[in-house]
Motif scaffolding. Structure first.
Motif, PDB file in Angstrom:
ATOM      1  N   ASN A  14     -37.708   3.819  29.935  1.00 45.30           N
ATOM      2  CA  ASN A  14     -37.327   2.012  29.506  1.00 45.30           C
ATOM      3  C   ASN A  14     -36.769   1.087  29.931  1.00 45.30           C
ATOM      4  N   THR A  15     -37.072   0.034  29.857  1.00 45.82           N
ATOM      5  CA  THR A  15     -36.326  -0.755  30.907  1.00 45.82           C
ATOM      6  C   THR A  15     -36.360  -2.759  30.140  1.00 45.82           C
ATOM      7  N   THR A  16     -35.049  -3.172  30.198  1.00 42.87           N
ATOM      8  CA  THR A  16     -34.202  -4.439  29.467  1.00 42.87           C
ATOM      9  C   THR A  16     -34.558  -5.203  30.424  1.00 42.87           C
ATOM     10  N   PHE A  17     -34.770  -6.177  30.484  1.00 47.78           N
ATOM     11  CA  PHE A  17     -34.738  -7.331  31.150  1.00 47.78           C
ATOM     12  C   PHE A  17     -33.845  -8.821  30.044  1.00 47.78           C
ATOM     13  N   THR A  18     -33.467  -9.563  31.345  1.00 45.63           N
ATOM     14  CA  THR A  18     -32.920 -10.705  31.071  1.00 45.63           C
ATOM     15  C   THR A  18     -32.710 -11.892  30.997  1.00 45.63           C
ATOM     16  N   ALA A  19     -32.594 -12.826  31.044  1.00 48.89           N
ATOM     17  CA  ALA A  19     -32.763 -14.075  31.700  1.00 48.89           C
ATOM     18  C   ALA A  19     -32.657 -14.067  33.191  1.00 48.89           C
ATOM     19  N   GLN A 538     -37.201 -16.445  33.720  1.00 52.83           N
ATOM     20  CA  GLN A 538     -36.789 -15.060  33.904  1.00 52.83           C
ATOM     21  C   GLN A 538     -38.035 -14.925  35.384  1.00 52.83           C
ATOM     22  N   TYR A 539     -37.239 -13.940  35.910  1.00 51.64           N
ATOM     23  CA  TYR A 539     -38.189 -13.802  37.207  1.00 51.64           C
ATOM     24  C   TYR A 539     -38.035 -12.528  37.383  1.00 51.64           C
ATOM     25  N   ILE A 540     -38.462 -11.935  37.417  1.00 53.22           N
ATOM     26  CA  ILE A 540     -38.858 -10.586  37.676  1.00 53.22           C
ATOM     27  C   ILE A 540     -40.518  -9.552  39.072  1.00 53.22           C
ATOM     28  N   CYS A 541     -39.048  -8.988  39.674  1.00 51.82           N
ATOM     29  CA  CYS A 541     -39.671  -8.475  40.829  1.00 51.82           C
ATOM     30  C   CYS A 541     -40.058  -7.059  41.538  1.00 51.82           C
ATOM     31  N   CYS A 542     -40.872  -6.468  41.348  1.00 51.44           N
ATOM     32  CA  CYS A 542     -40.938  -5.309  42.087  1.00 51.44           C
ATOM     33  C   CYS A 542     -40.424  -4.733  43.299  1.00 51.44           C
TER      34      CYS A 542
END
Length: 581
Positions: A14-19, A538-542
């Motif tokens: 499980n993964t939690t994200f923020t601003a 929000q920027y999500i990068c793998c």
């Protein structure tokens, strides 16, 4: 904003994200062997799960809907229309999205399914997302050429390798209208103008297809020039009038066939009599010639022959010759009498036949006179059929001429409408300059931040509609090509926030940094952190850990605080799903 990603099975990370910036890293462990890889740990799968819960297409046997993931359900926690909700979509029932949390103000409210679970079907969920993220409702376009939430989302969640080939497309075979409509929408241009461009293209393509169908025979008719068709119609019209006149003067004689049969029989008899006369006249001519040329032999002819031969005829012989002369004279007389009789008989026969021929000819003339101007019913029917066929040809040709005129008029109309649309689009473009110029400025600023030289986002208008391009110095390299996409996407999310749209997340896979210099990677991540804080997204990068430009970050940039999840290749449990397949 995306809060978290969860799954229904144990072992899932499980993964939690923020601003701000959120990094998902794939670590390579110290114990990992040469055959171990960080490319199957689940970085792309995480993006696919997010996209799946945002209503992406889910064909059986592809993506998350494979045998290894049967029975799985994925949950995305995010803010939608001012409400924090959890959306769950299972792989076994991809057409239903379970909704947990308040839905106040949503244009479509969730309802219970047959199992009593509250949620929405795919169409309604996409409708809610379109309203919440992009302000989409019932759009004006009467055709399918209008922005869709799924296509718009694909510029903010680039979920496939093909999405990283060019800034303006998210898959290789994306239609031109799709590119124009959605990029126009995102850049603050009039997307309806792009839709109208495509409608005109459709009309033009339909005309081309019709001409081709006629040319190949798929549609009846011949596609000549208007002049050729008019000349042919005139010829057929003249023929039609001749046939009409013949029909108007035609009378049906009920006994036509019997009279015709009798007339034909008389003709046969007349021919037979004529042939017999010809034969007899030839015989008569021979008889007459024979009578005229045949003479009796001279009485002294035989004696003269003997005398000339020097032979003295005895008395007995002389007597015999006398008898012979008498016998020969009788034969000649009899022959003359026979020939005279034959001549008289032939002359009588010929005269009789002439009389019969005259009588038969008169009778045949009466029959032919009765047939004159009249005909049998089947002949009338045949004439009517021929007349109907000619009329059908004239009608078809008239329709073809009308169609050709309409096609020509329509083609001219399309040309005029295209010119007018280009003029109107250019005018609208100028009127919106204050809006779209913000997007161009953002792109220029972002590219200059990465390469110390401003790039250009180019918007042109030609006879086919909007044209988009991006230019950064050194464009041929793979790394700079990827950074064009990065700058464009960062501009899109920043511009969307400036315009007040609800979309507030941007997601990239590690592909975005393939071939990119470590210094530009560092600048890009720092730029994303700055802009996300400035514009509230929000920027999500793998990333693989070895792609992280640790030594190139600016002093004080704490990238470790941005890491939300680390995956490892130590064993299968270190992957996102907790196992590998």
């Amino acid at each position: 904003m995306i809060r978290a990603v969860r799954a229904s099975r144990r072992g899932f990370h499980n993964t939690t994200f923020t601003a701000g910036v959120n990094l998902l890293l794939a670590d390579r462990s110290i114990k990992a062997g040469d055959k171990d890889t960080t490319n199957a740990l689940g970085k792309s799968t995480l993006i696919e799960i997010i996209d799946y819960c945002l209503g992406s297409n889910a064909p059986a046997g592809k993506g998350l809907r494979i045998e290894a993931l049967e029975g799985w359900a994925f949950t995305l926690e995010l803010a939608v229309g001012g409400n924090d909700v959890a959306v769950t979509r299972s792989t076994d029932e991809p057409g239903f999205f379970a909704i947990e949390g308040p839905t106040t103000g949503w244009p479509v409210q969730p309802a219970a399914n047959k199992e009593g679970i509250i949620g929405l079907d795919t169409k309604k969920w996409r409708s809610v997302l379109g309203w919440a993220l992009f302000g989409l409702s019932e759009l004006a376009s009467e055709t399918g050429y209008k922005p869709s939430v799924r296509s718009l989302l694909s510029y903010f969640v680039r979920n496939h390798a093909a999405a990283y080939n060019t800034p303006f497309k998210h898959f290789d075979n994306q239609k031109t209208w799709d590119i124009q409509v959605h990029n126009a929408f995102l850049l603050g241009l009039d997307w309806e103008k792009a839709a109208t461009w495509q409608q005109l293209k459709d009309q033009k393509n339909a005309l081309v297809a019709l001409k081709q169908a006629i040319k190949t025979g798929a549609v009846d008719g011949e596609l000549g020039s208007l002049g050729e068709l008019e000349a042919e119609r005139l010829r057929l019209a003249t023929q039609l009038e001749r046939e009409r006149s013949a029909l108007s003067n035609f009378q049906v004689l009920p006994q036509y066939r019997e009279i015709e049969r009798q007339a034909n029989a008389l003709t046969t008899q007349i021919h037979s009599l004529l042939n017999a006369n010809i034969v007899d006249k030839r015989r008569l001519e021979r008889y007459r010639d024979s009578v005229a040329t045949e003479d009796a032999p001279s009485e002294d002819l035989l004696e003269a022959l003997y005398t000339e031969a020097g032979i003295a005829l005895p008395g007995a012989v002389v007597k015999t010759l006398s008898d012979a002369r008498a016998f020969n004279a009788k034969i000649i007389a009899n022959r003359r009498e026979f020939i005279a009789g034959e001549i008289a008989s032939l002359e009588a026969a010929i005269t009789e036949r002439d009389s019969q021929i005259a009588a038969l000819t008169d009778r045949r003339a009466e029959y032919l006179s009765a047939l004159a101007g009249q005909g049998a019913l089947e002949e009338l029917t045949q004439l009517q059929e021929l007349h109907a066929a000619t009329r059908l040809k004239v009608d078809e040709l008239t329709n073809r001429i009308t169609q050709l005129r309409q096609m020509s008029t329509k083609s001219d109309t399309i040309k005029v409408q295209t010119v007018e649309l280009k003029r109107a689009t250019t005018l609208d473009y100028e009127e919106r300059r204050a809006l779209w110029s913000q997007a161009l400025s953002l792109f220029s600023d972002f590219s200059e931040h990465l390469y110390n030289a401003p790039g250009r986002l180019v918007i042109d208008i030609d006879d086919t509609g909007y044209k988009f391009d991006v230019e950064i110095a050194g464009s041929p390299s793979e790394g700079i090509s990827k950074m064009k996409i990065f700058c464009y996407d960062l501009m899109l999310i920043s511009f969307a926030r400036q315009r007040g749209l609800g979309i507030d997340f941007l997601i990239h896979d590690s592909t975005i940094f393939d071939g990119v210099d470590p210094r530009q990677r560092a600048h890009a991540l720092e730029l994303a952190a700055t802009m996300s804080a400035k514009f509230g997204f929000q920027y999500i990068c793998c990333l693989n850990t070895d792609m992280l430009p640790v030594n190139d970050f600016s002093e004080g940039f704490d990238f470790e605080s941005l890491v939300r999840l680390r995956l490892t290749d130590t064993d299968p449990s270190g992957s996102l799903l907790g196992f590998r397949y």
